[in-house]
Design an enzyme around this catalytic site. Sequence first.
Site, PDB file in Angstrom:
ATOM      1  N   GLU A 109      41.509  -3.045  46.424  1.00 32.91           N
ATOM      2  CA  GLU A 109      41.179  -1.955  45.520  1.00 32.91           C
ATOM      3  C   GLU A 109      41.632  -0.671  46.382  1.00 32.91           C
ATOM      4  OE1 GLU A 109      37.313  -0.051  42.997  1.00 32.91           O
ATOM      5  OE2 GLU A 109      36.973  -1.789  44.206  1.00 32.91           O
TER       6      GLU A 109
ATOM      7  N   PHE B 157      29.821   4.820  34.721  1.00 28.00           N
ATOM      8  CA  PHE B 157      31.149   5.274  35.267  1.00 28.00           C
ATOM      9  C   PHE B 157      32.101   3.994  35.318  1.00 28.00           C
ATOM     10  CE2 PHE B 157      28.441   8.051  38.335  1.00 28.00           C
ATOM     11  CZ  PHE B 157      28.367   9.104  37.416  1.00 28.00           C
TER      12      PHE B 157
ATOM     13  N   HIS C 230      52.310  27.508  41.642  1.00 27.36           N
ATOM     14  CA  HIS C 230      52.751  27.696  40.315  1.00 27.36           C
ATOM     15  C   HIS C 230      52.242  29.168  39.771  1.00 27.36           C
ATOM     16  CE1 HIS C 230      53.890  23.580  40.201  1.00 27.36           C
ATOM     17  NE2 HIS C 230      54.447  23.886  38.812  1.00 27.36           N
ATOM     18  N   GLY C 231      51.285  29.660  40.656  1.00 25.57           N
ATOM     19  CA  GLY C 231      50.591  31.029  40.103  1.00 25.57           C
ATOM     20  C   GLY C 231      49.880  30.738  38.756  1.00 25.57           C
TER      21      GLY C 231
ATOM     22  N   ALA D  99      22.404   3.985  41.697  1.00 29.38           N
ATOM     23  CA  ALA D  99      23.211   3.237  42.811  1.00 29.38           C
ATOM     24  C   ALA D  99      24.601   3.185  42.739  1.00 29.38           C
ATOM     25  CB  ALA D  99      22.643   1.703  42.783  1.00 29.38           C
ATOM     26  N   GLY D 100      25.243   3.976  43.601  1.00 32.39           N
ATOM     27  CA  GLY D 100      26.913   4.064  43.877  1.00 32.39           C
ATOM     28  C   GLY D 100      27.317   3.091  45.132  1.00 32.39           C
TER      29      GLY D 100
ATOM     30  N   GLN E 137      48.680  26.730  43.574  1.00 31.84           N
ATOM     31  CA  GLN E 137      48.638  28.023  44.068  1.00 31.84           C
ATOM     32  C   GLN E 137      50.151  28.439  43.782  1.00 31.84           C
ATOM     33  OE1 GLN E 137      46.217  29.775  44.951  1.00 31.84           O
ATOM     34  NE2 GLN E 137      47.311  31.888  45.709  1.00 31.84           N
TER      35      GLN E 137
ATOM     36  N   THR F 225      35.012   1.791  34.042  1.00 33.42           N
ATOM     37  CA  THR F 225      36.607   2.166  33.740  1.00 33.42           C
ATOM     38  C   THR F 225      36.756   0.883  32.590  1.00 33.42           C
ATOM     39  OG1 THR F 225      37.442   3.075  35.910  1.00 33.42           O
ATOM     40  CG2 THR F 225      38.840   1.822  34.570  1.00 33.42           C
TER      41      THR F 225
END
Length: 392
Positions: free
Chosen positions: A255, A167, A351-352, A141-142, A349, A169
């Site tokens: 939140e 999950f 930053h290569g 259940a999320g 991207q 925190t």
Amino acid sequence: MDKSMIGKKPDSSNTFYTDEHQMFRQSLRRFLDKEAVPFFEKWEEEHIIPRSFWTKLGGKGFICPWVNEEYGGMNTDFGFAAILNEELARVGAGLSGIGTHSNIIVPYIASFGTEEQKKKYLPGCVTGNMITAIAMTEPGAGSDLANIRTTALKNGDSYMINGQKTFITNGIHSDLVIVACKTDPHVTPAHRGISLFLVERDTPGFSRGRKLKKVGMHSQDTAELIFEEVKVPASNLLGEEGKGFYYLMTKLQQERLVAAINSLVAAEDMLQLTLSYVKERNAFGKPISKFQNTQFKLAEMATEIKIGRTFVDHLIGKHINGVDIVTEVSMAKWWITDMAKRVSAECIQLHGGYGYMEEYKIARRYRDIPITSIFAGTNEIMKTIIAKKLGL
């Protein structure tokens, strides 16, 4: 922080930060530059933030400054909470567990707790000696919170809690957990059977499962929590029985605003990192900042980020003044977290190959940002809320 710094309430405009707010920010930033920035990569590698950092932060008055003075706080407005989240996010997303404690979890105790509960728990929450967590999500259940299966069944003057959460925190460090349970598994509609309970660290039957390994946000401890015949007194009920879902809904506005703030700061940081990089990196005989594609990409990102900052600051001002912003904050949560994900992809991207190296901060930002569109209500749920408010 000296309590004399706390002054007038901000007005409803976007210029709501007073001199007192700015002093708080400057003091907090100096503290973090000394006590967090030099150690953050080590905390990321260790996958946890030391408790000593929490107590140092609390000792300076940075945690839960909004708590009433009688419980050890400074009775500040939400602007101070927003600054705390912004400055923690500036260092790294792994520090978000502190903001979650200060600006999301502890408000439940302040708003719905009894006087005895407030006196017992709030002072420690302010000093950082008592770390909190809130346990809603379960393996099955999320977003559909009404379907949680953890139960708290009344037995005389106590409740017996059984179930599993995931999950969570601050799951490892937490000394006090607010647990969402079904006190009436058979009531219709199901959400009316949810209640909240305060469970302390050493309560028999309460244990930690795994410290979960995540793609990003490594230093923020996240864990499974297990409740096996956990007996808690009726005095540990937070608020009224059967009102838990209502309590959770009333706090989700803040939140989700916090989630938008954190994601926006990450996007702002990624933009600055990339601006610096493209000016220094040469290709084909000139800085890549001189290529039109690079300039257009950065111009587009800078514009979206500026729009996001204007919107978020507007919502912070309205929230400080107690305005109902459920629809707008749902818009901010989904749009800004999605925007931050787009920014992360564009910046890595630009930053290569170096962007894929852990030694570059952009790599951490890139892996930290995806979860933001999932927690605090998925972005699909945000769109459902907006559609409902539009009368659809």
